[in-house]
Design a protein around this motif. Structure first.
Motif, PDB file in Angstrom:
ATOM      1  N   ASP A  74      70.064  67.983   8.708  1.00  0.00           N
ATOM      2  CA  ASP A  74      70.087  68.883   7.562  1.00  0.00           C
ATOM      3  C   ASP A  74      69.441  68.190   6.357  1.00  0.00           C
ATOM      4  O   ASP A  74      70.136  67.607   5.517  1.00  0.00           O
ATOM      5  CB  ASP A  74      71.522  69.299   7.253  1.00  0.00           C
ATOM      6  CG  ASP A  74      71.604  70.401   6.204  1.00  0.00           C
ATOM      7  OD1 ASP A  74      70.585  70.674   5.531  1.00  0.00           O
ATOM      8  OD2 ASP A  74      72.698  70.978   6.058  1.00  0.00           O
ATOM      9  N   ALA A 103      70.981  68.969   2.938  1.00  0.00           N
ATOM     10  CA  ALA A 103      72.271  68.325   2.703  1.00  0.00           C
ATOM     11  C   ALA A 103      72.071  66.841   2.393  1.00  0.00           C
ATOM     12  O   ALA A 103      72.738  66.274   1.523  1.00  0.00           O
ATOM     13  CB  ALA A 103      73.194  68.500   3.910  1.00  0.00           C
ATOM     14  N   HIS A 154      73.138  64.909  -1.006  1.00  0.00           N
ATOM     15  CA  HIS A 154      73.961  63.702  -0.930  1.00  0.00           C
ATOM     16  C   HIS A 154      73.321  62.576  -1.756  1.00  0.00           C
ATOM     17  O   HIS A 154      74.012  61.899  -2.538  1.00  0.00           O
ATOM     18  CB  HIS A 154      74.107  63.283   0.537  1.00  0.00           C
ATOM     19  CG  HIS A 154      74.741  61.953   0.735  1.00  0.00           C
ATOM     20  ND1 HIS A 154      76.087  61.718   0.543  1.00  0.00           N
ATOM     21  CD2 HIS A 154      74.195  60.764   1.097  1.00  0.00           C
ATOM     22  CE1 HIS A 154      76.337  60.448   0.783  1.00  0.00           C
ATOM     23  NE2 HIS A 154      75.214  59.851   1.125  1.00  0.00           N
TER      24      HIS A 154
END
Length: 174
Positions: free
Chosen positions: A11, A14, A18
């Motif tokens: 991902d 994502a 992060h």
């Protein structure tokens, strides 16, 4: 359910989120970059800032996302009106938090030797500086604050040794 592969493969959005979150939380460092410039007699160029006590090397604070060597070159041009090709890095000094200031990384680069006609082209560019002067080591020690004096001594030593110095508050670390 089993998850295969690292997050950056599975991902990418994502993973980016992060990393962005970590970047927002990590400490920021103030950075300054100065230049050790000498004349043909080997005296170093110091500047007298109006905004703080004591003399200093030419240079100043980095702007956001500006590399230290570009900071040093920009600051010398802004302060003294000369365009200078910088030499190698001489030292990096980690300066501990003091007063209202957080910690700082201070870089010093070799500005080489200026011949007389280049010295004659130096012009103070704004009200930030009161004066400039070429100083021998003794006069420089008298004019510079102690931590800066130690940093300049380490930078001068790096000129001879060829080895970059890493300092804490102007003191060599082992």
């Amino acid at each position: 359910m089993s998850v295969e592969g690292p997050l950056y493969d599975r991902d990418p959005n994502a993973w980016y989120a992060h990393i962005a979150e970590g970047n927002a939380r990590q400490a920021r460092k103030r950075v300054c970059a100065d230049v050790l410039i000498r004349d043909t007699a080997g005296r170093m160029l110091l500047v007298d800032p109006r905004y703080k006590p004591g003399w200093d090397l030419p240079g100043g604070m980095a702007e956001a996302n500006e590399p230290p060597h570009m900071t040093a070159r920009r600051e010398v041009h802004e302060e003294l009106g000369i365009d200078l090709e910088l030499g190698r890095l001489l030292c990096v000094d980690w300066v501990a938090p003091h007063g209202p200031w957080d910690d700082l990384l201070a870089f010093v680069f070799d500005g080489g030797r200026l011949v007389a006609d280049r010295v004659d082209r130096i012009r103070l560019q704004d009200e930030e500086l009161a004066a400039f002067d070429f100083c021998d080591d003794e006069l420089a020690r008298d004019r510079l604050p102690p931590s800066m004096s130690r940093r300049v001594a380490a930078a001068s030593s790096a000129l001879s040794s060829g080895e970059v110095q890493y300092l804490h508050d102007g003191r060599t670390t082992r």
